[in-house]
Design a protein around this motif. Structure first.
Motif, PDB file in Angstrom:
ATOM      1  N   GLN A  53       0.835  -1.208   0.000  1.00 38.85           N
ATOM      2  CA  GLN A  53       0.000   0.000   0.000  1.00 38.85           C
ATOM      3  C   GLN A  53       0.870   1.259   0.000  1.00 38.85           C
ATOM      4  OE1 GLN A  53      -2.297  -1.128   3.456  1.00 38.85           O
ATOM      5  NE2 GLN A  53      -4.063  -1.713   2.222  1.00 38.85           N
ATOM      6  N   ARG A  54       1.919   1.281   0.853  1.00 38.71           N
ATOM      7  CA  ARG A  54       2.815   2.455   0.896  1.00 38.71           C
ATOM      8  C   ARG A  54       3.441   2.711  -0.466  1.00 38.71           C
ATOM      9  NH1 ARG A  54       4.730   0.241   5.649  1.00 38.71           N
ATOM     10  NH2 ARG A  54       6.666  -0.457   4.688  1.00 38.71           N
ATOM     11  N   GLU A  55       3.719   1.623  -1.176  1.00 41.58           N
ATOM     12  CA  GLU A  55       4.370   1.746  -2.485  1.00 41.58           C
ATOM     13  C   GLU A  55       3.349   1.919  -3.608  1.00 41.58           C
ATOM     14  OE1 GLU A  55       8.178  -1.152  -1.434  1.00 41.58           O
ATOM     15  OE2 GLU A  55       6.461  -1.941  -2.543  1.00 41.58           O
ATOM     16  N   ASN A  56       2.068   2.144  -3.240  1.00 39.81           N
ATOM     17  CA  ASN A  56       0.994   2.277  -4.240  1.00 39.81           C
ATOM     18  C   ASN A  56       0.960   1.095  -5.210  1.00 39.81           C
ATOM     19  OD1 ASN A  56       0.100   4.818  -3.256  1.00 39.81           O
ATOM     20  ND2 ASN A  56       1.900   5.739  -4.212  1.00 39.81           N
ATOM     21  N   VAL A  89       3.109  -0.394  -6.836  1.00 33.85           N
ATOM     22  CA  VAL A  89       3.898  -0.316  -8.081  1.00 33.85           C
ATOM     23  C   VAL A  89       4.675  -1.603  -8.359  1.00 33.85           C
ATOM     24  CG1 VAL A  89       5.759   0.902  -9.272  1.00 33.85           C
ATOM     25  CG2 VAL A  89       3.943   2.201  -8.140  1.00 33.85           C
ATOM     26  N   ASN A 149      -3.259  -0.748 -12.142  1.00 32.31           N
ATOM     27  CA  ASN A 149      -3.321   0.260 -11.092  1.00 32.31           C
ATOM     28  C   ASN A 149      -4.760   0.408 -10.595  1.00 32.31           C
ATOM     29  OD1 ASN A 149      -2.134   2.275  -9.437  1.00 32.31           O
ATOM     30  ND2 ASN A 149      -2.992   3.839 -10.800  1.00 32.31           N
ATOM     31  N   ASN A 195      -6.221  -0.773  -6.890  1.00 31.33           N
ATOM     32  CA  ASN A 195      -6.797   0.288  -6.078  1.00 31.33           C
ATOM     33  C   ASN A 195      -8.306   0.122  -5.897  1.00 31.33           C
ATOM     34  OD1 ASN A 195      -4.693   2.292  -5.158  1.00 31.33           O
ATOM     35  ND2 ASN A 195      -4.135   2.021  -7.311  1.00 31.33           N
TER      36      ASN A 195
END
Lengths: 275, 275
Positions: free
Chosen positions: A209-212, A214, A232, A236
């Protein structure tokens, strides 16, 4: 302790940053399999902890408990569980629907939606997932996962319903598709390792989550193709928590499943307490 | 079919390029574990095919067969199986040796070497691998893997013997540390999938060799640290074939193990014939 690892993309964040070598040095093994197989292996006591479908948890809740704070859920559209129909959903009474053989949780969700939310009565038949073949013979069909995504592109003039969206609109609660469960014996037999595995999965999720997402998205592109944008919005659109709202959502799902005769008894949701 | 995957570095090339998703879609599961656990899971019929130690194959050869063309072997130095000794190897008669609890194949190899090649008789005791503690109490110690590599750096004035090198000098044949074996039932029960798995492993190995192990080395650096040069010489020091020379080497190892009383009967080496 044998850890079940589902080979599907939606649950990757819970496993992505596990220190597999350290787990194995502590005596754990990890078994990778498709979702229905992980459910079955856990029922046969060949897997001790793993991501399993909500419905499988419901059937086995007397033997299982939850690792806290982890799920695969959605608040609204999930974009991979669709009902394709020749009729408006409220006009399906007396019609025939083909169900995918790939998922119990989504099949129960559809039955709950049609029975409890729309009050329509339909005839169901389970079929190998195939969009065209199903709609040649039936009035509507339920598809999940890749089958659903590719059918969506070919949907033409069919009515399309996202079951995650309907659930959220009707209940105001998230739909929980999978939970992280363990067999109760693990608490007494391997408590320390169980704590370590649970904490590691929570750390893995939080780091993703912190790294979205990626690095997770990059792996999904390598393995499945598709664009960064697609994955993405995929990750999300999913939610990996298990909060009070999630517990309410899961309880309501179980309650309605009991009312529809899909579960025999109301399952208890027990969560692990770290010592 | 459950595929056993050893979590150690030396066998990675046989698994690196497996199409895990395709395997799982065909009903396979993959269980990752440390080597001794893969041996044990296969004995318990919880794993159906996997890389197992040569000694484990020797003990279970009546139930197992080999996937052709695959092994983890060395022609000479293996650089991770060392005897550290206060005495020259030929002067060990009547001395006390500590054996690592981590490996049966290497323990049997040491016993064969000392009994058959040097004619010395020693007293053995199995201990948790710890270089200093072992040599505080014993005249020599056998270590493998990371324990052996780190002890080598601290070897001081001890005599150090590479068991792979001694085997090759004495026999002119490769030493086979691991083989890719399957439970015989798989041939009749899941022949098509067995063929697919075997071919996939051979392709994985061949692709790693064509690429000079560069992607495998990069992963090893990420997971374990160390330099490109170290891992390059590590993978190039190992051999992943199973040729006629390998079969002779494995047969001689089994024959000497029987002569030393380590195996009860001479194992047959049966290889899968693709249909």
């Amino acid at each position: 302790m044998n850890i079940g690892e589902i080979s599907y993309t939606n649950i990757i964040p819970l496993y992505f940053y596990l220190d597999r070598e350290r787990l194995m040095d502590q005596g754990a093994t990890i078994t990778q399999a498709v979702p229905s197989r992980v459910n079955a292996l856990m029922e046969k006591q060949l897997v001790d902890i793993g991501g399993i479908s909500s419905f499988s948890y419901g059937k086995n809740a007397h033997n299982y408990s939850l690792v806290p704070d982890l799920s695969v859920s959605s608040f609204g559209k999930v974009n991979s569980i669709f009902l394709f129909s020749k009729f408006k959903i409220e006009e399906l009474d007396g019609k025939r629907i083909a169900l995918t053989s790939s998922s119990e949780t989504s099949v129960a969700l559809l039955k709950i939606i049609l029975d409890r939310f729309y009050g329509v009565e339909v005839a169901y038949k389970t079929e190998t997932p195939n969009f065209e073949a199903m709609l040649n013979t039936y009035d509507a069909c339920l598809l999940i996962g890749d089958d659903a995504i590719s059918a969506y592109r070919k949907r033409g003039s069919y009515n399309v319903y996202d079951l995650g969206e309907i659930w959220y609109q009707q209940t105001g609660l998230p739909m929980i598709f999978a939970v992280m469960a363990y067999r109760n014996e693990m608490e007494t037999e391997q408590g320390a390792l169980l704590s370590y595995v649970g904490r590691s999965m929570i750390e893995s999720k939080e780091r993703c989550q912190r790294e979205n997402f990626v690095p997770v998205i990059e792996r999904a592109i390598t393995e499945h193709g598709g664009t960064f944008q697609f994955w993405n919005s995929y990750f999300n659109g999913l939610n990996y928590q298990f909060s009070g709202e999630h517990e309410k959502g899961l309880n309501l799902y179980f309650q309605l499943a009991v009312e529809c005769g899909l579960l025999k008894t109301m399952p208890s949701i027990i969560k692990y307490s770290y010592k």
